[in-house]
Design an enzyme around this catalytic site. Structure first.
Site, PDB file in Angstrom:
ATOM      1  N   GLU A   1     -21.341  -6.298  40.018  1.00 47.31           N
ATOM      2  CA  GLU A   1     -20.510  -5.599  39.028  1.00 47.31           C
ATOM      3  C   GLU A   1     -19.633  -6.662  38.389  1.00 47.31           C
ATOM      4  OE1 GLU A   1     -18.707  -2.397  41.229  1.00 47.31           O
ATOM      5  OE2 GLU A   1     -20.613  -1.355  41.389  1.00 47.31           O
TER       6      GLU A   1
ATOM      7  N   ASN B   1      -8.289  -7.402  41.246  1.00 48.68           N
ATOM      8  CA  ASN B   1      -7.591  -6.487  40.326  1.00 48.68           C
ATOM      9  C   ASN B   1      -7.342  -5.105  40.913  1.00 48.68           C
ATOM     10  OD1 ASN B   1     -10.403  -6.165  40.077  1.00 48.68           O
ATOM     11  ND2 ASN B   1     -10.188  -5.254  38.057  1.00 48.68           N
TER      12      ASN B   1
ATOM     13  N   CYS C   1     -11.671  -3.934  34.886  1.00 50.32           N
ATOM     14  CA  CYS C   1     -12.963  -4.335  34.312  1.00 50.32           C
ATOM     15  C   CYS C   1     -13.415  -3.370  33.230  1.00 50.32           C
ATOM     16  CB  CYS C   1     -14.008  -4.414  35.407  1.00 50.32           C
ATOM     17  SG  CYS C   1     -14.148  -2.894  36.353  1.00 50.32           S
TER      18      CYS C   1
ATOM     19  N   GLU D   1     -23.927   1.492  41.565  1.00 54.03           N
ATOM     20  CA  GLU D   1     -23.410   2.006  42.834  1.00 54.03           C
ATOM     21  C   GLU D   1     -22.756   3.351  42.551  1.00 54.03           C
ATOM     22  OE1 GLU D   1     -21.123  -1.020  44.880  1.00 54.03           O
ATOM     23  OE2 GLU D   1     -22.838  -2.345  45.006  1.00 54.03           O
TER      24      GLU D   1
HETATM   25  P1  NAD Z   1     -13.933 -14.031  40.373  1.00 56.16           P
HETATM   26  O1  NAD Z   1     -15.356 -14.017  39.971  1.00 56.16           O
HETATM   27  O2  NAD Z   1     -13.124 -15.231  40.099  1.00 56.16           O
HETATM   28  O3  NAD Z   1     -13.797 -13.785  41.947  1.00 56.16           O
HETATM   29  C1  NAD Z   1     -14.295 -12.633  42.575  1.00 56.16           C
HETATM   30  C2  NAD Z   1     -14.593 -12.953  44.026  1.00 56.16           C
HETATM   31  O4  NAD Z   1     -15.708 -13.835  44.085  1.00 56.16           O
HETATM   32  C3  NAD Z   1     -13.455 -13.645  44.764  1.00 56.16           C
HETATM   33  O5  NAD Z   1     -13.410 -13.139  46.078  1.00 56.16           O
HETATM   34  C4  NAD Z   1     -13.896 -15.103  44.746  1.00 56.16           C
HETATM   35  O6  NAD Z   1     -13.359 -15.863  45.792  1.00 56.16           O
HETATM   36  C5  NAD Z   1     -15.389 -14.952  44.891  1.00 56.16           C
HETATM   37  N1  NAD Z   1     -16.209 -16.066  44.396  1.00 56.16           N
HETATM   38  C6  NAD Z   1     -16.037 -16.764  43.250  1.00 56.16           C
HETATM   39  N2  NAD Z   1     -17.020 -17.687  43.133  1.00 56.16           N
HETATM   40  C7  NAD Z   1     -17.829 -17.549  44.213  1.00 56.16           C
HETATM   41  C8  NAD Z   1     -18.995 -18.219  44.668  1.00 56.16           C
HETATM   42  N3  NAD Z   1     -19.555 -19.212  43.980  1.00 56.16           N
HETATM   43  N4  NAD Z   1     -19.572 -17.799  45.818  1.00 56.16           N
HETATM   44  C9  NAD Z   1     -19.034 -16.786  46.524  1.00 56.16           C
HETATM   45  N5  NAD Z   1     -17.920 -16.139  46.167  1.00 56.16           N
HETATM   46  C10 NAD Z   1     -17.322 -16.510  45.015  1.00 56.16           C
HETATM   47  O7  NAD Z   1     -13.314 -12.727  39.730  1.00 56.16           O
HETATM   48  P2  NAD Z   1     -11.792 -12.262  39.763  1.00 56.16           P
HETATM   49  O8  NAD Z   1     -11.031 -13.183  38.881  1.00 56.16           O
HETATM   50  O9  NAD Z   1     -11.355 -12.061  41.172  1.00 56.16           O
HETATM   51  O10 NAD Z   1     -11.884 -10.808  39.090  1.00 56.16           O
HETATM   52  C11 NAD Z   1     -11.844 -10.608  37.719  1.00 56.16           C
HETATM   53  C12 NAD Z   1     -13.249 -10.454  37.181  1.00 56.16           C
HETATM   54  O11 NAD Z   1     -13.919  -9.425  37.870  1.00 56.16           O
HETATM   55  C13 NAD Z   1     -13.269 -10.030  35.728  1.00 56.16           C
HETATM   56  O12 NAD Z   1     -14.300 -10.724  35.061  1.00 56.16           O
HETATM   57  C14 NAD Z   1     -13.599  -8.549  35.787  1.00 56.16           C
HETATM   58  O13 NAD Z   1     -14.215  -8.030  34.650  1.00 56.16           O
HETATM   59  C15 NAD Z   1     -14.512  -8.520  36.959  1.00 56.16           C
HETATM   60  N6  NAD Z   1     -14.540  -7.180  37.530  1.00 56.16           N
HETATM   61  C16 NAD Z   1     -15.653  -6.415  37.358  1.00 56.16           C
HETATM   62  C17 NAD Z   1     -15.681  -5.122  37.863  1.00 56.16           C
HETATM   63  C18 NAD Z   1     -16.887  -4.235  37.688  1.00 56.16           C
HETATM   64  O14 NAD Z   1     -16.957  -3.226  38.362  1.00 56.16           O
HETATM   65  N7  NAD Z   1     -17.807  -4.570  36.829  1.00 56.16           N
HETATM   66  C19 NAD Z   1     -14.571  -4.626  38.553  1.00 56.16           C
HETATM   67  C20 NAD Z   1     -13.452  -5.447  38.699  1.00 56.16           C
HETATM   68  C21 NAD Z   1     -13.447  -6.732  38.203  1.00 56.16           C
END
Ligand code: NAD
Length: 503
Positions: free
Chosen positions: A271, A172, A305, A484
């Site tokens: 996060e 995002n 997020c 962080e």
């Molecule tokens: P996602 O969890 O699908 O993927 C995030 C990353 O994790 C990607 O690089 C993906 O390839 C990797 N990944 C997924 N499963 C994994 C596994 N089992 N092992 C290792 N790596 C793995 O999330 P997304 O769809 O890319 O992002 C959206 C989500 O992120 C939303 O839920 C949003 O709220 C959250 N988010 C949180 C913050 C925060 O600071 N709290 C910031 C931005 C986004």
């Protein structure tokens, strides 16, 4: 950098020929040996950006080995001043190549350039400068203690880099959220292997060129592309050569990564997702509350997020608030990233659009009133292949409806009236998540009182997304583990050794 200048340039999708991504391992770009690739497409119109290689065990092993060699070699031997000077140069070089980063980020995400040029790219650069100050000025504790022989002992703490850090980042805010981790990790002397989101591979790749240009030793910053489960993400987080995992993404992926990290007892900084509330009291400055809520609901097409998906409004101003937010949503202009009039881009992918649309359907099934939106907009032929979606507002859903309890991550919110401060607090906290909240009120005592009771990592009063990078960032409950930002990043990116000297 002004948006007008960008607008004068060619349309994004036609701006370049194909752009294939590459892994960046040990200072060199490589397609790797797995032979597997996938197609990266632009969510604005579905056009092909280029191919991306999928890393396998060989690429992960090579990247981790390179990171260790750099840690044991030139990077580990550098003084903090030498190291931080290089990171300052990284920030300068990102700014010098601002247009390229901007274009790459907007191709991958489809977000408006007006947004990315103010948030994503400048913050991506700033993340490298911010933590150099922390690294140079951090102090450690020292205690003297009495001993039976009367001579005493001296205890002092030494901070060492944690080692090789796995950075797993989402799509995002790709550059911003990835450098939010890489910046402090490197400033504090670690080396990194980054697995960017499969949706947004370009800026992480481009950063490899920057590292080489400014002379960051090879192996300090490595990138391996791939997916999460059964792919580069899982391979990296399970690798025995990794000392810590910092992850931003969904709560479900966070749970999987924590299980992977348990093998070998590696710490995780996480996060995660949110279902963030905004509380609008009748004594709020309504103009500011509307302006702030427009941003917190619709910025980046709702894919932030920290964004608001639940709005609670005190009953006397409920009708006016709903009417004005509706008017705001309906005036958002959907369009190409390079058009300065664009207020709303597409969602990141067709797959994500299917997920968001499933919530749009469930909202209706579960009895919500659609105030505006709720579907797919009609777009001109050249944009018809993009992941466009209508900004959407609902009222009237039950407190346990899916749109009120689950993170949607789209340009939408549910608005519900409340009658007392106590009720507003109870509703805001009635969620498994705990990332962020916004409180809108002109009553000073109420502002402090309500903020103190929000079960979240970050609570804004009369604002949203106002970030001082020295402050703690992270989520409570199912929204994360650890904080962080500023000195808080020391907790994860360094390991303390207490030295006890008997005098
Ligand atoms: P996602 O969890 O699908 O993927 C995030 C990353 O994790 C990607 O690089 C993906 O390839 C990797 N990944 C997924 N499963 C994994 C596994 N089992 N092992 C290792 N790596 C793995 O999330 P997304 O769809 O890319 O992002 C959206 C989500 O992120 C939303 O839920 C949003 O709220 C959250 N988010 C949180 C913050 C925060 O600071 N709290 C910031 C931005 C986004």
């Amino acid at each position: 950098m002004t948006v007008d200048v960008l607008h004068a340039r060619r349309p994004l999708a036609q701006s370049t020929a194909r752009r294939d991504a590459a892994h960046f391992i040990d200072g060199a770009f490589t397609q790797g040996t797995s032979g597997k690739t996938w197609q990266n497409t632009c969510p604005v119109d579905g056009s092909l950006i280029g191919s991306v290689p999928e890393g396998g065990p060989a690429e992960i092993d090579a990247a981790v080995a390179a990171a260790w060699a750099a840690l044991d070699g030139p990077w580990g031997r550098m003084t903090v001043n030498e190291r931080t000077a290089l990171l300052g140069a990284v920030a300068d070089e990102i700014n010098r190549r601002f247009d390229e980063f901007l274009e790459a980020e907007c191709l991958d995400t489809g977000k408006p350039m007006s947004l990315a040029s103010h948030i994503d790219i400048p913050r991506g650069a700033a993340n490298f400068k911010m933590f150099t100050d922390v690294a140079k000025t951090v102090a450690t504790e020292c205690f003297t203690m009495p001993t039976p022989d009367g001579n005493g002992a001296l205890n002092y703490a030494l901070r060492r880099p944690r080692g090789v850090i796995a950075v797993i980042s989402p799509w995002n805010l790709p550059l911003l959220l990835m450098t939010w981790k890489v910046g402090p990790a490197l400033a504090l002397g670690n080396t990194v292997v980054v697995k960017p989101s499969e949706q947004t591979p370009l800026t992480a790749t481009l950063l490899g060129e920057v590292m080489n240009t400014v002379g960051v030793p090879r192996g300090v910053y490595n990138v391996v592309h791939g997916f999460g489960p059964n792919s580069a993400g899982a391979l990296l987080t399970q690798h025995p050569g990794i000392n810590g995992i910092t992850f931003t993404g969904s709560t479900a992926s966070g749970e999987a990564i924590m299980r992977q990290a348990a093998h070998g007892i590696r710490p995780v900084s996480a996060e995660l997702g949110g279902k963030n509330p905004a509380l609008v009291f009748a004594d709020a400055d309504l103009d500011r509350a509307i302006e702030g809520t427009m941003r917190s609901v619709f910025s980046n097409c709702g894919q932030v997020c920290l964004g608001t998906e639940r709005v609670y409004v005190e009953r006397p101003v409920f009708a006016e608030f709903v009417a004005r937010l509706k008017q705001g949503a309906e005036s958002l202009r959907l369009g190409r990233p390079e058009d300065p009039a664009t207020g709303l881009g597409p969602l990141v992918s067709e797959q994500h659009r299917r997920k968001v649309l499933s919530y749009y359907a469930r909202a209706v099934e579960q009895g919500a009133t659609v105030v505006t939106g709720g579907g797919v907009p009609e777009m001109p032929a050249d944009l018809a292949g993009g992941a466009w979606i209508e900004p959407t507002i609902w009222t009237g859903a039950a407190d346990d409806a899916a749109i009120v309890t689950e993170e949607i991550f789209g340009p939408c919110c549910h608005i519900r009236p409340f009658d007392s401060e106590e009720e507003a607090i109870r509703l805001a906290n009635a969620t498994r998540y705990g990332l962020a909240a916004s409180v809108w009120t002109e009553n000073l005592s109420r502002a402090h009182r309500v903020a103190a009771r929000m079960e979240v990592g970050i609570c804004w009063v009369n604002s949203w997304f106002l970030r001082d990078l020295r402050t703690a960032f992270g989520g409570a409950k199912a929204s994360g583990i650890g904080r962080e930002g500023g000195v808080h990043s020391l907790e994860f990116y360094t390991e303390i050794t207490n030295v006890c000297v008997k005098l």
